[in-house]
Design a protein around this motif. Structure first.
Motif, PDB file in Angstrom:
ATOM      1  N   MET A   1     -84.931  46.785 -75.970  1.00 17.04           N
ATOM      2  CA  MET A   1     -83.594  47.218 -75.645  1.00 17.04           C
ATOM      3  C   MET A   1     -83.595  48.652 -75.122  1.00 17.04           C
ATOM      4  SD  MET A   1     -80.619  46.186 -75.382  1.00 17.04           S
ATOM      5  CE  MET A   1     -79.077  45.842 -76.065  1.00 17.04           C
ATOM      6  N   ARG A   2     -84.383  49.526 -75.765  1.00 13.53           N
ATOM      7  CA  ARG A   2     -84.454  50.917 -75.318  1.00 13.53           C
ATOM      8  C   ARG A   2     -85.039  51.026 -73.919  1.00 13.53           C
ATOM      9  NH1 ARG A   2     -85.757  55.136 -80.056  1.00 13.53           N
ATOM     10  NH2 ARG A   2     -84.178  54.402 -81.496  1.00 13.53           N
ATOM     11  N   ALA A   3     -86.023  50.182 -73.623  1.00 14.69           N
ATOM     12  CA  ALA A   3     -86.631  50.214 -72.286  1.00 14.69           C
ATOM     13  C   ALA A   3     -85.602  49.825 -71.230  1.00 14.69           C
ATOM     14  CB  ALA A   3     -87.838  49.283 -72.238  1.00 14.69           C
ATOM     15  N   LYS A   4     -84.778  48.823 -71.527  1.00 16.10           N
ATOM     16  CA  LYS A   4     -83.737  48.392 -70.593  1.00 16.10           C
ATOM     17  C   LYS A   4     -82.718  49.506 -70.398  1.00 16.10           C
ATOM     18  CE  LYS A   4     -81.358  45.504 -68.111  1.00 16.10           C
ATOM     19  NZ  LYS A   4     -81.726  45.224 -66.760  1.00 16.10           N
ATOM     20  N   ALA A   5     -82.298  50.132 -71.490  1.00 15.15           N
ATOM     21  CA  ALA A   5     -81.336  51.235 -71.396  1.00 15.15           C
ATOM     22  C   ALA A   5     -81.920  52.387 -70.586  1.00 15.15           C
ATOM     23  CB  ALA A   5     -80.941  51.708 -72.793  1.00 15.15           C
TER      24      ALA A   5
END
Length: 95
Positions: free
Chosen positions: A1-5
């Motif tokens: 999720m952090r990578a997508k954000a």
């Protein structure tokens, strides 16, 4: 999720930098907006809907009528939010 954000934030940063570069170039007396329009049209194929919508809105603000065929083509594949942005862009371009 952090990578997508992180990816989304990077794309937004890139968009904002390109928009500023375009505005600076235009203020400096640039005569050919075609390069900026071509870059924005390429952004219409981005994987991220946020980037696509930002490109659609930018093309509308530039009244880039050369983008109309691509915008119309996108209508059949676009999400509801993108279709709304495309409809507004087409209306603005045709004002």
């Amino acid at each position: 999720m952090r990578a997508k954000a992180k990816d989304v934030l990077e794309r937004i940063r890139f968009y904002n930098e390109e928009k500023k570069r375009w505005q600076d170039w235009k203020r400096a007396g640039g005569q050919d907006p075609a390069e900026g329009i071509q870059r924005l049209v390429k952004m219409l194929d981005d994987n991220d809907a946020v980037v696509r919508v930002a490109a659609i809105q930018s093309l509308a603000s530039m009244k880039a009528d050369e983008s109309l065929p691509k915008l119309v083509d996108m209508m059949t594949k676009a999400s509801a939010g993108e279709r709304e942005a495309i409809a507004k862009a087409i209306a603005k371009i045709n004002e």
